[in-house]
Design a protein around this motif. Structure first.
Motif, PDB file in Angstrom:
ATOM      1  N   ARG A   1     -30.204 -33.176  56.981  1.00 10.83           N
ATOM      2  CA  ARG A   1     -31.526 -33.465  56.456  1.00 10.83           C
ATOM      3  C   ARG A   1     -32.502 -32.428  57.007  1.00 10.83           C
ATOM      4  NH1 ARG A   1     -35.089 -37.892  55.277  1.00 10.83           N
ATOM      5  NH2 ARG A   1     -33.478 -39.454  55.462  1.00 10.83           N
TER       6      ARG A   1
ATOM      7  N   ARG B   1     -33.065 -29.627  62.416  1.00  8.57           N
ATOM      8  CA  ARG B   1     -32.466 -30.696  61.627  1.00  8.57           C
ATOM      9  C   ARG B   1     -33.211 -31.990  61.890  1.00  8.57           C
ATOM     10  NH1 ARG B   1     -26.035 -29.001  61.723  1.00  8.57           N
ATOM     11  NH2 ARG B   1     -26.433 -26.908  60.935  1.00  8.57           N
ATOM     12  N   ASN B   2     -33.574 -32.609  60.793  1.00 12.91           N
ATOM     13  CA  ASN B   2     -34.422 -33.800  60.865  1.00 12.91           C
ATOM     14  C   ASN B   2     -33.547 -35.019  61.138  1.00 12.91           C
ATOM     15  OD1 ASN B   2     -36.501 -35.606  60.591  1.00 12.91           O
ATOM     16  ND2 ASN B   2     -37.263 -34.732  58.687  1.00 12.91           N
TER      17      ASN B   2
ATOM     18  N   LEU C   1     -41.911 -26.080  51.585  1.00 17.77           N
ATOM     19  CA  LEU C   1     -40.904 -25.198  52.166  1.00 17.77           C
ATOM     20  C   LEU C   1     -40.023 -26.038  53.090  1.00 17.77           C
ATOM     21  CD1 LEU C   1     -43.109 -22.108  53.121  1.00 17.77           C
ATOM     22  CD2 LEU C   1     -41.413 -22.214  51.289  1.00 17.77           C
TER      23      LEU C   1
ATOM     24  N   LEU D   1     -37.487 -26.137  56.509  1.00 16.16           N
ATOM     25  CA  LEU D   1     -37.119 -25.402  57.725  1.00 16.16           C
ATOM     26  C   LEU D   1     -35.608 -25.209  57.697  1.00 16.16           C
ATOM     27  CD1 LEU D   1     -39.975 -26.283  58.429  1.00 16.16           C
ATOM     28  CD2 LEU D   1     -39.201 -26.766  60.739  1.00 16.16           C
ATOM     29  N   ARG D   2     -35.163 -24.044  58.086  1.00 16.16           N
ATOM     30  CA  ARG D   2     -33.742 -23.748  57.932  1.00 16.16           C
ATOM     31  C   ARG D   2     -32.873 -24.730  58.713  1.00 16.16           C
ATOM     32  NH1 ARG D   2     -33.650 -18.033  61.155  1.00 16.16           N
ATOM     33  NH2 ARG D   2     -33.895 -18.814  63.281  1.00 16.16           N
TER      34      ARG D   2
ATOM     35  N   PHE E   1     -36.284 -30.520  57.639  1.00 22.83           N
ATOM     36  CA  PHE E   1     -37.712 -30.775  57.750  1.00 22.83           C
ATOM     37  C   PHE E   1     -38.397 -30.133  56.544  1.00 22.83           C
ATOM     38  CE2 PHE E   1     -36.606 -31.256  62.223  1.00 22.83           C
ATOM     39  CZ  PHE E   1     -37.415 -32.334  62.599  1.00 22.83           C
ATOM     40  N   ILE E   2     -39.425 -30.778  56.071  1.00 21.72           N
ATOM     41  CA  ILE E   2     -40.174 -30.228  54.939  1.00 21.72           C
ATOM     42  C   ILE E   2     -41.599 -29.954  55.382  1.00 21.72           C
ATOM     43  CG2 ILE E   2     -40.907 -30.623  52.545  1.00 21.72           C
ATOM     44  CD1 ILE E   2     -38.685 -32.724  52.374  1.00 21.72           C
ATOM     45  N   THR E   3     -42.148 -28.853  54.953  1.00 19.97           N
ATOM     46  CA  THR E   3     -43.551 -28.580  55.221  1.00 19.97           C
ATOM     47  C   THR E   3     -44.180 -28.035  53.947  1.00 19.97           C
ATOM     48  OG1 THR E   3     -45.098 -27.541  56.762  1.00 19.97           O
ATOM     49  CG2 THR E   3     -43.176 -26.248  56.142  1.00 19.97           C
ATOM     50  N   TYR E   4     -45.451 -27.765  54.015  1.00 23.27           N
ATOM     51  CA  TYR E   4     -46.165 -27.359  52.812  1.00 23.27           C
ATOM     52  C   TYR E   4     -46.986 -26.115  53.112  1.00 23.27           C
ATOM     53  CZ  TYR E   4     -49.228 -27.636  48.722  1.00 23.27           C
ATOM     54  OH  TYR E   4     -49.899 -27.350  47.562  1.00 23.27           O
ATOM     55  N   HIS E   5     -46.829 -25.104  52.276  1.00 26.14           N
ATOM     56  CA  HIS E   5     -47.613 -23.886  52.465  1.00 26.14           C
ATOM     57  C   HIS E   5     -48.839 -23.939  51.573  1.00 26.14           C
ATOM     58  CE1 HIS E   5     -48.797 -19.665  52.344  1.00 26.14           C
ATOM     59  NE2 HIS E   5     -48.195 -19.563  53.503  1.00 26.14           N
TER      60      HIS E   5
ATOM     61  N   LEU F   1     -38.638 -20.531  57.305  1.00 29.48           N
ATOM     62  CA  LEU F   1     -39.189 -21.271  56.166  1.00 29.48           C
ATOM     63  C   LEU F   1     -38.495 -20.793  54.900  1.00 29.48           C
ATOM     64  CD1 LEU F   1     -42.940 -20.949  57.196  1.00 29.48           C
ATOM     65  CD2 LEU F   1     -41.460 -22.921  57.537  1.00 29.48           C
TER      66      LEU F   1
END
Lengths: 520, 600
Positions: free
Chosen positions: B285, B327-328, B298, B300-301, B287-291, B275
């Motif tokens: 592209r 990778r998205n 955040l 994803l690498r 991936f995006i997430t939310y903490h 993260l």
């Protein structure tokens, strides 16, 4: 000097070099050996010895520079966990005096240099003499106390945000991460020797199962699919055992969308293994063997020192000599706190009794006050507090352990243990529940907890239940927090000490070289 | 075989009616809403139910008519589950636990095959020291009156159980007939014998059902033909096709061999974050997430590169990380959104050193799993004998189409014209468009390389010296202007590794990353405006490659300003290496649980 001005001076110097056709960022420097290897080879030279017909090339970062005259300069060069004194003598350098002086005035603390010279204690020929009066800078050994207050770079924010500075300036820090690598490597070797197979299971799941925790959510664009970051690899690993891989393990990242504190980081590393035809008794023995063996290999003994009560107090001793103490959770809780808990744990009566008990002893349990949560708080308060040396707390109630098998002798309990060291849970393991009907029932019970407001209760994974219907052999399953173990063995009280790049709150201003925060 | 089996075990007198009642009960209980109507493979002969009802009625209909509407097969499966659930109750009523706690085994099947390989046909060892205990899944059985043969499979292989009525207690032989099904996990004790037909067997004195299976295994001969199901329920795939598990055994061996190889050279394993506040180190592209508690997005690498280089700045000289990258992107036979790479960085070396490391890693892994350096991949013979061919990208392109891109001295327009003429009508239109839109000669050379040369690089080839325009993290070539010291390793037309002499000049690095962000934002703006003017297709444009945000990892640049030693680094795709060395056509064959489209 003002940091901004320093930065600008260096940039000017670089531009001048480039304009001169010199590359300040060369492609390669032929390094013959590491500084550590050099010390091992030539460290025993006597004063006055010099091996003029030997030429060695070494490289590292200049961490200090002293000139006794413009014609004689001493450097401390660090690299790979060791340091070395390098002496440059103009008369032996093959350079004109002016050229020598100009060259060495441009070499600054922090530069990475390659040096060529010969080993010796006090004489020189080439541009540099590599002086053998050097020492390893490993001042710290695994299992011994550390003292971060003595570090050159003390500011925690900077140490964690700009770990490269921390590593550069505080020599112990490299040792922490090398120890971490040795711990992981020991676990792998231990399991490989028992014919376990290392596997990789998904970190992105459609359902976040295998534990009770709030997951991270993300989204796959092309599939237009919501995905959760895994909160445990457990269910997938058991599916592989169903598939016929009798002994599997995975060491990898797990993610929980929780607050950050001294023992929690949103991503952390666990090892889980699953062993067909074994039960939790076997796993307790394996745990003792693995941990005591590891502590012995890394420290040379079974006892380690740990600053459990802060750096201002003396470190405590933690003893990993096997066998570890075993205490029965509910029995011991009743004994210590003088309780009499109904074994019908899911009854309202039991819940009421535990609510009252928590109130009586002033043990906080924020809502929802499910029986599982109340018990967990009481265990934390009464039992874990007594567990400094490694201790197995065993036989948890079924309501606390939706994936563990019912105890073969004791009704309403499970065959589960948690290993507690220094009052913190390190391992969690059980004889795996493999009766699909009972497993579905347990998930249904979890749903009840979820409906009563416990959003960390476990969700049903249909694929996993179907896998159990194909038949999971009797299996013992085990999980351990690698970060927490590393904390113990490196005398670290904060999980951020053992993570190279821990999660940090966003900063208003990004770090900048123009405002370096080094203490030195 | 199953036919015999079914006949012999047709002992139960449970009436047909009963079965149908159970079946309809189960299927209407709606416990399995996800059961797809395509479950025909579960209707399999290995069901081996002792119930004459199960064998005689519904299955024969669906058996003849496998692809007929599957309501029959689903209810069939439910019926078997119901029958077996009854057996669970029956076992418990006899005081036997159908889900045992543990089993002490003395040997695995393979160990026995090995120890007793010299035992002659018909020979039996009755000595106490030859008593063994084994455990595994029943995958086949035949029975003749007072004799039954079961095949037991464990992790290592399989062995026959020779069950004679005289040697077992009456009760146990009866249980074997009525309560044991194919698919059950059994533990057995006994002595060793090789049958007249040469089959090494354990003569069973006693056995225990360790786990009662409720669902029938898929048909051994027809296998698991539903590809999607194979990946979705990997455990069924592995039970039905033992060679599937071998791929994962080899995968473990390969990863272990990689670790051994790099650790022998002094590399230290580290873990860097998944993260991240900014996803750098590659163009993809994220991936995006939310903490929740940090209250921030955040990423994803998409690579481990930038954090590992920070380690070199910090004074580590040789580091590596084996880990998951995200990778998205779309899924295909070569792409899974999460995949595993090794990235490694070595101070004071250049990309030559990484070429040697790549050869070392791949050949040692090949020897570890295949014992030889000549392997076959999807019908092509690949020779991994070292040294591997090393050739520059420019020369490979020149060799393929006879154009030397150095000749254009920067005239992009002329270069494009010549290229298009040379490639002529063979060119697919999408490639033609790609060539026409190349913003620089560097991009153009790379485009031609990808279209014309890449697919032909079957034998291991290091392609050297990539244009600087497409290599933002690689050091400028020490002799050739406009190029970088970078290579990619190709085997079977696929990129397996990517490496450079690392760019260590912070000024140059900042310029290149800023340029990358600028170019990306330009494309992104163009994509967005296309979306605006094209409202009808807005949903498609959401998935445009460029519609994500790229940010600069400022702290990485700061780290370089503190000074990073000259170094080389390499990333190598472990999934692709496993595909190559296990002759697997799809990345899904080497990832235990690949991501799949959501089920309808």
């Amino acid at each position: 000097m003002d940091p901004t001005q320093y930065f600008e001076n260096r940039v000017k110097h670089l531009e001048a070099q480039k304009a001169d056709g010199k590359n300040p960022y060369p492609h390669k420097f032929e390094v013959q050996m590491s500084i550590l290897e050099y010390i091992e080879k030539y460290g025993s030279l006597n004063n006055g010895d010099h091996l003029q017909d030997v030429t060695v090339s070494l490289a590292g970062r200049i961490m200090s520079k002293r000139s006794s005259s413009s014609m004689l300069v001493f450097y401390d060069m660090h690299g790979g966990g060791a340091k070395l004194q390098v002496m440059a003598d103009a008369s032996k350098s093959g350079m004109e005096e002016a050229e020598f002086s100009k060259f060495h005035s441009s070499v600054k603390r922090g530069d990475i240099v390659g040096v060529t010279g010969f080993p010796g204690l006090n004489s020189t020929i080439l541009r540099f003499t590599i002086v053998a009066s050097s020492q390893k800078i490993e001042s710290w050994l695994v299992g011994r106390p550390r003292n971060p207050e003595a570090y050159i770079l003390k500011d925690q924010e900077t140490r964690y945000r700009q770990r490269y500075l921390d590593l550069m300036l505080n020599s112990e820090v490299q040792q922490i991460f090398k120890t971490r690598a040795r711990i992981v490597s020991y676990i792998r070797k231990f399991l490989d020797n028992l014919d376990f197979l290392e596997v990789e299971t998904p970190m992105m799941n459609v359902i976040a199962g295998g534990a009770a925790a709030r997951p991270f959510v993300t989204h796959h664009n092309e599939l237009n699919m919501r995905l959760f970051m895994r909160i445990a690899p457990e269910l997938y690993l058991k599916e592989l055992v169903v598939g016929g891989l009798d002994r599997v393990y995975e060491i990898g990242k797990t993610f929980r969308n929780e607050g950050i504190d001294l023992t929690h980081n949103p991503e952390f590393t666990t090892c889980e293994f699953y062993m067909a035809f074994a039960d939790y008794d076997d796993l307790m023995s394996l745990t003792e063997e693995m941990l005591s063996g590891m502590v012995m290999e890394l420290t040379g003994g079974y006892k380690i020192k740990y600053h459990a009560n802060g750096l201002n107090n003396d470190p405590i001793e933690i003893n990993f000599t096997p066998p570890f103490r075993r205490i029965d959770m509910v029995e011991e809780l009743e004994k210590i706190a003088g309780l009499n808990i109904s074994r019908d744990f899911s009854s309202d009566e039991a819940n009421k009794y535990l609510v009252e008990t928590c109130a009586k002893f002033d043990v906080k349990c924020p809502p929802p006050q499910t029986t599982a949560r109340l018990l967990d708080k009481l265990v934390g308060h009464f039992l874990e507090e007594t567990c400094v040396n490694p201790t197995f707390i065993i036989n948890h109630p079924e309501i606390m352990s939706p994936l563990a098998k019912w105890h073969r002798l004791k009704p309403s309990l499970t065959e589960r243990f948690e290993l507690v060291v220094n009052k913190h849970e390190l391992c969690d393991a059980y004889t795996e529940l493999n009766d699909p009907v009972v497993q579905r029932q347990r998930f249904a019970d979890q749903l009840k907890d979820r409906q009563s407001g416990d959003d960390e209760a476990m969700a049903l994974d249909e694929t996993f239940c179907t896998a159990l219907e194909y038949g999971l052999p009797p299996t013992g399953g085990w999980g351990m927090g690698v970060d927490r173990l590393t904390m113990l063995l490196t005398d670290s009280q904060n999980i951020k000490e053992v993570l190279l790049f821990p999660a940090m709150k966003p900063q208003d201003e990004p770090p900048s070289a123009k405002g370096p925060t080094t203490a030195a | 075989m199953e036919a015999v089996n079914l006949r012999v075990w047709s002992l139960s007198s449970r009436p047909l009616k009963h079965l149908f009642r159970l079946a309809s009960f189960s299927s209407s209980s709606a416990r399995r809403p996800s059961s797809s109507p395509k479950l025909f493979f579960f209707r399999c002969s290995s069901s081996s139910s002792p119930s004459s009802a199960a064998t005689a009625s519904t299955p024969s209909a669906s058996g003849r008519n496998r692809r007929s509407p599957s309501s029959t097969t689903t209810s069939d499966r439910e019926a078997i589950r119901a029958i077996r659930s009854k057996k669970v109750e029956e076992l418990r009523s006899k005081g036997l636990e159908p889900y045992a706690y543990k089993w002490e085994r003395t040997h695995t099947a393979n160990e026995l095959q090995d120890i007793y390989k010299d035992l002659g046909n018909g020979e039996e060892l009755t000595c106490e020291s030859d008593r063994v205990s084994i455990a595994g899944r029943v995958v086949a059985r035949r029975a003749f009156g007072k004799l039954a043969f079961l095949t037991l499979r464990d992790d290592s292989g399989s062995i026959q159980l020779y069950c004679e009525k005289e040697r077992l207690s009456n009760e146990q032989f009866e249980h074997l007939k009525t309560l044991v099904d194919i698919g059950d996990i059994l533990g057995a004790n006994g002595t060793i014998k090789r049958t007249e037909k040469g089959e090494l067997s354990v003569c069973v004195n006693s056995f225990a059902i360790l786990t009662k299976s409720l669902l029938p295994l898929p048909d051994k001969y027809h296998g698991l033909t539903d590809v999607d199901k194979r990946y979705r329920q990997r455990y069924v795939d592995m039970i039905a096709n033992p060679e599937v598990a071998d791929v994962f055994r080899k995968r473990a061996k390969i990863v272990s061999e990689i670790r051994r190889t790099v650790e022998a050279s002094g590399f230290v394993e580290v873990e860097t974050p998944v993260l991240q506040g900014a996803a750098g180190g590659a163009e993809a592209r994220p991936f995006i997430t939310y903490h929740n508690s940090l209250g921030r997005d955040l990423y994803l690498r998409i690579a481990t590169e930038l954090h590992l280089k920070r380690m070199l700045v910090g004074g580590f000289e040789k580091v590596y990380e084996i880990g998951r990258i995200f990778r998205n992107e779309g899924i295909s036979t070569r792409h899974n959104p999460e995949f595993t790479t090794i990235e490694m960085y070595e101070a004071y070396s250049d990309y030559e050193s990484m070429m040697n490391m790549a050869e070392e890693i791949v050949t040692r892994c090949a020897l570890a799993v295949n014992d030889k350096l000549t392997i076959e991949y999807q019908g092509t013979e690949i020779c991994l004998e070292r040294p591997w061919r090393r050739e520059t990208m420019h020369n490979l392109v020149k060799e393929a189409i006879g154009v030397d891109f150095d000749d254009f001295s920067g005239n992009l327009k002329a270069a494009k014209e010549v290229t298009l003429t040379k490639l002529g009508s063979t060119l697919e239109s999408k490639n033609k468009i790609a060539i026409e839109s190349c913003p620089s000669i560097g991009h153009l050379v790379n485009e031609v390389f990808e279209v014309v040369v890449e697919p032909k690089l079957l034998q291991p080839t290091f392609v050297l010296d990539y244009p600087v325009e497409i290599s933002p993290l690689a050091k400028p070539h020490r002799r050739r202007l406009g190029l970088t010291e970078r290579f990619e390793l190709f085997i079977c037309g696929r990129e397996l590794a990517n490496a450079f002499s690392e760019l260590t000049d912070p000024m140059d690095q900042r310029g290149r990353l800023e340029e990358q962000v600028r170019q990306h934002n330009e494309k992104r703006a163009a994509a967005l405006s296309r979306g605006e003017s094209n409202k009808g297709k807005a949903s498609e444009d959401d998935d445009d490659d460029e519609s994500y945000e790229v940010t600069l990892d400022d702290d990485f640049l700061t780290a370089l300003e503190y000074g990073m030693p000259p170094a080389s680094g390499m990333g190598l795709g472990i999934d692709r290496l496993v595909m190559l060395l296990t002759n697997s056509a799809s990345i899904r064959d080497v990832i235990a649980f690949p991501i799949l489209k959501a089920q309808q």
